[in-house]
Design a protein around this motif. Structure first.
Motif, PDB file in Angstrom:
ATOM      1  N   LEU A  80       0.814  -1.216   0.000  1.00  0.00           N
ATOM      2  CA  LEU A  80       0.000   0.000   0.000  1.00  0.00           C
ATOM      3  C   LEU A  80       0.847   1.266   0.000  1.00  0.00           C
ATOM      4  O   LEU A  80       0.450   2.276  -0.578  1.00  0.00           O
ATOM      5  CB  LEU A  80      -0.959   0.003   1.191  1.00  0.00           C
ATOM      6  N   ALA A  81       2.008   1.206   0.610  1.00  0.00           N
ATOM      7  CA  ALA A  81       2.869   2.402   0.667  1.00  0.00           C
ATOM      8  C   ALA A  81       3.290   2.835  -0.733  1.00  0.00           C
ATOM      9  O   ALA A  81       3.156   4.003  -1.096  1.00  0.00           O
ATOM     10  CB  ALA A  81       4.088   2.120   1.535  1.00  0.00           C
ATOM     11  N   TRP A  82       3.800   1.923  -1.547  1.00  0.00           N
ATOM     12  CA  TRP A  82       4.259   2.337  -2.882  1.00  0.00           C
ATOM     13  C   TRP A  82       3.092   2.633  -3.810  1.00  0.00           C
ATOM     14  O   TRP A  82       3.197   3.489  -4.674  1.00  0.00           O
ATOM     15  CB  TRP A  82       5.233   1.331  -3.490  1.00  0.00           C
ATOM     16  N   ILE A  83       1.961   1.948  -3.613  1.00  0.00           N
ATOM     17  CA  ILE A  83       0.792   2.244  -4.438  1.00  0.00           C
ATOM     18  C   ILE A  83       0.290   3.661  -4.132  1.00  0.00           C
ATOM     19  O   ILE A  83      -0.034   4.423  -5.040  1.00  0.00           O
ATOM     20  CB  ILE A  83      -0.326   1.197  -4.219  1.00  0.00           C
ATOM     21  N   SER A  84       0.250   4.015  -2.866  1.00  0.00           N
ATOM     22  CA  SER A  84      -0.170   5.368  -2.476  1.00  0.00           C
ATOM     23  C   SER A  84       0.767   6.422  -3.027  1.00  0.00           C
ATOM     24  O   SER A  84       0.325   7.497  -3.440  1.00  0.00           O
ATOM     25  CB  SER A  84      -0.226   5.481  -0.952  1.00  0.00           C
ATOM     26  N   ASP A  85       2.068   6.129  -3.056  1.00  0.00           N
ATOM     27  CA  ASP A  85       3.027   7.065  -3.645  1.00  0.00           C
ATOM     28  C   ASP A  85       2.821   7.187  -5.150  1.00  0.00           C
ATOM     29  O   ASP A  85       2.938   8.273  -5.719  1.00  0.00           O
ATOM     30  CB  ASP A  85       4.465   6.614  -3.371  1.00  0.00           C
TER      31      ASP A  85
ATOM     32  N   PRO B  97      -1.200   9.273  -5.936  1.00  0.00           N
ATOM     33  CA  PRO B  97      -1.546  10.142  -4.810  1.00  0.00           C
ATOM     34  C   PRO B  97      -3.047  10.411  -4.737  1.00  0.00           C
ATOM     35  O   PRO B  97      -3.728  10.518  -5.757  1.00  0.00           O
ATOM     36  CB  PRO B  97      -0.782  11.437  -5.112  1.00  0.00           C
ATOM     37  N   ASN B  98      -3.547  10.472  -3.513  1.00  0.00           N
ATOM     38  CA  ASN B  98      -4.950  10.784  -3.231  1.00  0.00           C
ATOM     39  C   ASN B  98      -5.932   9.733  -3.732  1.00  0.00           C
ATOM     40  O   ASN B  98      -7.130   9.998  -3.814  1.00  0.00           O
ATOM     41  CB  ASN B  98      -5.328  12.158  -3.786  1.00  0.00           C
ATOM     42  N   ALA B  99      -5.451   8.560  -4.091  1.00  0.00           N
ATOM     43  CA  ALA B  99      -6.350   7.494  -4.545  1.00  0.00           C
ATOM     44  C   ALA B  99      -7.060   6.867  -3.352  1.00  0.00           C
ATOM     45  O   ALA B  99      -6.515   6.789  -2.256  1.00  0.00           O
ATOM     46  CB  ALA B  99      -5.568   6.421  -5.289  1.00  0.00           C
ATOM     47  N   GLU B 100      -8.274   6.451  -3.578  1.00  0.00           N
ATOM     48  CA  GLU B 100      -8.980   5.651  -2.579  1.00  0.00           C
ATOM     49  C   GLU B 100      -8.672   4.197  -2.893  1.00  0.00           C
ATOM     50  O   GLU B 100      -8.997   3.696  -3.970  1.00  0.00           O
ATOM     51  CB  GLU B 100     -10.487   5.894  -2.655  1.00  0.00           C
ATOM     52  N   ILE B 101      -8.035   3.524  -1.959  1.00  0.00           N
ATOM     53  CA  ILE B 101      -7.581   2.156  -2.186  1.00  0.00           C
ATOM     54  C   ILE B 101      -8.470   1.200  -1.399  1.00  0.00           C
ATOM     55  O   ILE B 101      -8.714   1.396  -0.206  1.00  0.00           O
ATOM     56  CB  ILE B 101      -6.111   1.993  -1.767  1.00  0.00           C
TER      57      ILE B 101
ATOM     58  N   SER C 130      -8.564  -2.566  -0.158  1.00  0.00           N
ATOM     59  CA  SER C 130      -7.764  -3.781   0.032  1.00  0.00           C
ATOM     60  C   SER C 130      -8.699  -4.976   0.109  1.00  0.00           C
ATOM     61  O   SER C 130      -9.611  -4.996   0.929  1.00  0.00           O
ATOM     62  CB  SER C 130      -6.945  -3.704   1.322  1.00  0.00           C
TER      63      SER C 130
END
Length: 97
Positions: free
Chosen positions: A9-14, A17-21, A23
């Motif tokens: 999740l850390a690299w996906i968020s980077d 940016p500002n995406a609603e993820i 899981s």
């Protein structure tokens, strides 16, 4: 495939940016996992993969971030699993079989 969602999740968020993820962890009971592994693996590769899968089960359960939707795919057609994944992504309640 085994992955630790909290690390991913850390690299996906980077990257987004500002995406609603959302899981989502797909699981299955041991008999279903065994049948799937033996259908796709050849020879001793199946036994080795089954051992790895069993070791990974507890790691997955312990590493999922809070809010991870868990979908049991045991004895479920792919179309039902896909519908449940889309419903989770859209924030709709997931019907339990």
């Amino acid at each position: 495939m085994f992955t630790t969602l909290s690390c991913e999740l850390a690299w996906i968020s980077d990257a987004v940016p500002n995406a609603e993820i959302t899981s989502i962890r797909l699981i299955a009971d041991l008999l279903t996992l065994k049948a799937r592994i033996y259908r796709r693996e050849i020879g001793s590769g199946a036994r080795d993969q089954l051992r790895r899968t069993i070791r990974q089960l507890d790691q997955m359960r312990q590493s999922d971030p809070t809010g991870t939707e868990v979908i049991d795919t045991s004895d479920q057609p792919v179309s039902d699993t896909a519908t449940r994944i889309v419903n989770a992504w859209l924030g709709k309640p997931i019907a339990r079989p």
